[in-house]
Design a protein around this motif. Structure first.
Motif, mmCIF file in Angstrom:
data_model
loop_
_atom_site.group_PDB
_atom_site.id
_atom_site.type_symbol
_atom_site.label_atom_id
_atom_site.label_comp_id
_atom_site.label_asym_id
_atom_site.label_seq_id
_atom_site.Cartn_x
_atom_site.Cartn_y
_atom_site.Cartn_z
ATOM 1 N N TYR A 2 0.886 -1.265 -0.059
ATOM 2 C CA TYR A 2 0.087 0.025 -0.178
ATOM 3 C C TYR A 2 0.693 1.320 0.107
ATOM 4 O O TYR A 2 1.103 1.653 -1.165
ATOM 5 C CB TYR A 2 -0.882 0.051 1.137
ATOM 6 N N PHE A 3 1.208 1.757 1.183
ATOM 7 C CA PHE A 3 2.122 3.023 1.277
ATOM 8 C C PHE A 3 3.659 2.777 1.448
ATOM 9 O O PHE A 3 3.916 1.662 2.077
ATOM 10 C CB PHE A 3 1.558 3.635 2.443
ATOM 11 N N MET A 4 4.408 3.887 1.100
ATOM 12 C CA MET A 4 5.778 3.668 1.389
ATOM 13 C C MET A 4 6.212 5.136 2.142
ATOM 14 O O MET A 4 5.477 5.883 2.145
ATOM 15 C CB MET A 4 6.505 3.858 -0.173
ATOM 16 N N ALA A 5 7.419 4.661 2.940
ATOM 17 C CA ALA A 5 7.744 5.825 3.741
ATOM 18 C C ALA A 5 9.155 6.001 3.621
ATOM 19 O O ALA A 5 10.012 4.899 3.058
ATOM 20 C CB ALA A 5 7.408 5.433 5.328
ATOM 21 N N SER A 33 14.668 3.291 6.958
ATOM 22 C CA SER A 33 13.538 3.581 7.374
ATOM 23 C C SER A 33 12.405 2.556 7.544
ATOM 24 O O SER A 33 11.872 2.348 8.424
ATOM 25 C CB SER A 33 12.833 4.407 6.118
ATOM 26 N N ALA A 34 12.591 1.284 6.505
ATOM 27 C CA ALA A 34 11.865 -0.023 6.932
ATOM 28 C C ALA A 34 12.414 -0.637 8.183
ATOM 29 O O ALA A 34 11.258 -1.256 8.723
ATOM 30 C CB ALA A 34 12.057 -0.921 5.501
ATOM 31 N N LEU A 35 13.469 -0.527 8.550
ATOM 32 C CA LEU A 35 13.765 -1.240 9.910
ATOM 33 C C LEU A 35 13.127 -0.634 11.012
ATOM 34 O O LEU A 35 12.566 -1.108 12.053
ATOM 35 C CB LEU A 35 15.359 -1.223 10.193
ATOM 36 N N LEU A 36 13.406 0.828 11.281
ATOM 37 C CA LEU A 36 12.693 1.416 12.363
ATOM 38 C C LEU A 36 11.353 1.517 12.361
ATOM 39 O O LEU A 36 10.712 1.801 13.637
ATOM 40 C CB LEU A 36 13.593 2.659 12.334
ATOM 41 N N LEU A 37 10.662 1.782 11.155
ATOM 42 C CA LEU A 37 9.260 1.708 11.081
ATOM 43 C C LEU A 37 8.528 0.435 11.211
ATOM 44 O O LEU A 37 7.341 0.450 11.385
ATOM 45 C CB LEU A 37 8.736 2.452 9.796
ATOM 46 N N GLY A 38 9.162 -0.733 11.136
ATOM 47 C CA GLY A 38 8.613 -1.911 11.644
ATOM 48 C C GLY A 38 8.204 -2.958 10.416
ATOM 49 O O GLY A 38 7.708 -3.996 10.611
ATOM 50 N N SER A 39 8.669 -2.432 9.427
ATOM 51 C CA SER A 39 8.278 -3.429 7.971
ATOM 52 C C SER A 39 9.221 -4.270 7.544
ATOM 53 O O SER A 39 9.066 -5.242 6.838
ATOM 54 C CB SER A 39 7.788 -2.514 6.895
ATOM 55 N N LEU A 40 10.439 -4.203 8.043
ATOM 56 C CA LEU A 40 11.587 -4.971 7.661
ATOM 57 C C LEU A 40 12.233 -5.728 9.231
ATOM 58 O O LEU A 40 13.114 -4.873 9.634
ATOM 59 C CB LEU A 40 12.355 -4.431 6.859
ATOM 60 N N PRO A 41 12.111 -6.900 9.125
ATOM 61 C CA PRO A 41 13.003 -7.468 10.654
ATOM 62 C C PRO A 41 14.427 -7.235 10.246
ATOM 63 O O PRO A 41 14.902 -7.440 9.013
ATOM 64 C CB PRO A 41 12.500 -8.778 10.409
ATOM 65 N N ILE A 42 15.226 -6.860 11.106
ATOM 66 C CA ILE A 42 16.707 -6.670 11.206
ATOM 67 C C ILE A 42 17.228 -8.173 10.594
ATOM 68 O O ILE A 42 18.218 -7.954 9.884
ATOM 69 C CB ILE A 42 17.138 -6.357 12.566
#
Length: 388
Positions: free
Chosen positions: A275-278, A345-354
């Motif tokens: 849906y959305f990107m950040a 961005s993806a790591l800190l915003l929760g969409s990509l596990p480290i």
């Protein structure tokens, strides 16, 4: 290369014409009036060839939730170019201007709805939010019948923002990146004249609501928010009461709100769509706002970030966790960890596990430094119900 200019209200019609062409729709006079009212709240940038608008971009000043904290955000929307002016680099110019403006306004984040995910990855954005939709037979909904002292009420469009916003914000604050809605946003962007607004009220307080629309072949639930189990069950029963009107239902939910145990037939279809990107626009400000997990270790961690389109982010950042928050500044020291801005961005915003970022070589560093970073990141769940 043409210059980027800020659009004035006398050029709104040119913006709307370009949007109609790019997105293949035709606005009514009422929709034009509504769009122009909203455009007064936006920064609109355009590139011109001669005196003709060739490309444009809208920047929306909005707020989103980082868990229970509201932070300012720059929303990118309405990016469009006339076909005869495409592939000339105009969108790149507009994106650079938008990112610079977002930073100048003191915002640290930006969100957008992409027409192409790979295209906006080039500008440092990464996929962060999905839609979750359940489709199937109304008869398969399982509804308990507990005793409760509340009731369902039908709410009109004018009173909905004041009655429902507290319920919405309590749900939104449990996630990252949910939009903070102003009353006008409810009225002009969330609700339509066809929206049925049903709320559950108990002891004078709203505890849940749904936004529904009856289509020709199905009941569509665009939003389903609840705070208590009685609210959940009562609103679910309202949906099931449509079994004499239609066999099919489509429910849009927040992530994790429904699962197979709520359906008599678990073959009820679940659809997850990107849906959305950040992206982080200003690393220094964002790290000061971000709700890092508590850390007993206050030794510095140096993170090298690559960011082509926001060069003020590019470089090595020294991060030191303190009781009062993260202390962050650029340094000439060697990096312990390396990544790019979209992965960060993806790591800190929760969409990509480290662990996945490390496996995909999007995040590199020595194991002890990576373990420390992992301990700093809270368990975030991004979500988004709106559109712009």
């Amino acid at each position: 290369m043409s210059d980027v200019k800020k659009v004035t209200d006398g050029e709104y019609d040119a913006c709307l014409k370009l949007g109609e062409n790019a997105f293949n729709y035709k606005l009514t006079q009422e929709q034009i009036k509504n769009r122009k009212w909203q455009m007064d709240k936006q920064d609109i940038f355009a590139v011109y060839e001669g005196d003709r608008m060739a490309a444009k971009l809208h920047l929306l000043p909005l707020q989103i939730f980082l868990n229970d904290k509201k932070v300012d955000m720059g929303g990118i929307a309405g990016v469009a170019t006339w076909p005869e002016h495409r592939r000339k680099g105009y969108v790149g110019q507009l994106m650079k201007e938008a990112l610079k403006t977002i930073r100048e306004k003191g915002y640290s984040l930006s969100l957008l709805h992409p027409f192409s995910i790979p295209f906006y990855r080039n500008y440092g954005y990464e996929l962060t939010q999905y839609t979750y939709t359940y489709q199937g037979s109304i008869s398969n909904l399982i509804v308990e019948h507990p005793s409760y002292d509340g009731k369902l009420v039908r709410v009109n469009k004018e009173e909905a923002p004041s009655l429902l916003n507290d319920v919405y914000e309590k749900a939104a604050s449990a996630y990252t990146l949910m939009l903070a809605r102003e009353p006008w946003w409810w009225e002009r962007r969330v609700l339509t004249d066809d929206t049925q607004i049903i709320a559950y009220e108990s002891q004078g307080h709203m505890q849940g609501y749904l936004l529904a629309e009856m289509k020709k072949d199905r009941l569509v639930i665009d939003e389903f928010i609840y705070q208590t189990k009685p609210a959940f069950q009562a609103l679910l029963q309202w949906m099931k009461n449509h079994d004499s009107m239609t066999e099919q239902i489509e429910i849009s939910m927040l992530p994790g709100d429904l699962d197979a145990f709520h359906f008599a037939n678990p073959r009820f279809k679940e659809v997850k769509q990107p849906y959305f990107m950040a992206r982080i626009v200003d690393i220094e400000n964002f790290f000061k706002l971000y709700p890092f997990a508590d850390s007993l270790d206050n030794a510095p961690l140096n993170i090298k970030v690559y960011d082509k389109y926001a060069p003020w982010n590019d470089g090595v950042w020294q991060c030191i966790p303190k009781k009062e928050g993260m202390v962050v500044e650029q340094t000439s020291d060697e990096a312990d960890i390396e990544t790019d801005v979209k992965t960060l961005s993806a790591l800190l915003l929760g969409s990509l596990p480290i662990e996945k970022a490390i496996f995909m070589n999007k995040l590199t560093g020595d194991p002890s430094s990576l373990a420390r970073l992992s301990g700093w990141i809270p368990n975030n769940q991004p979500a988004f119900l709106d559109f712009f």
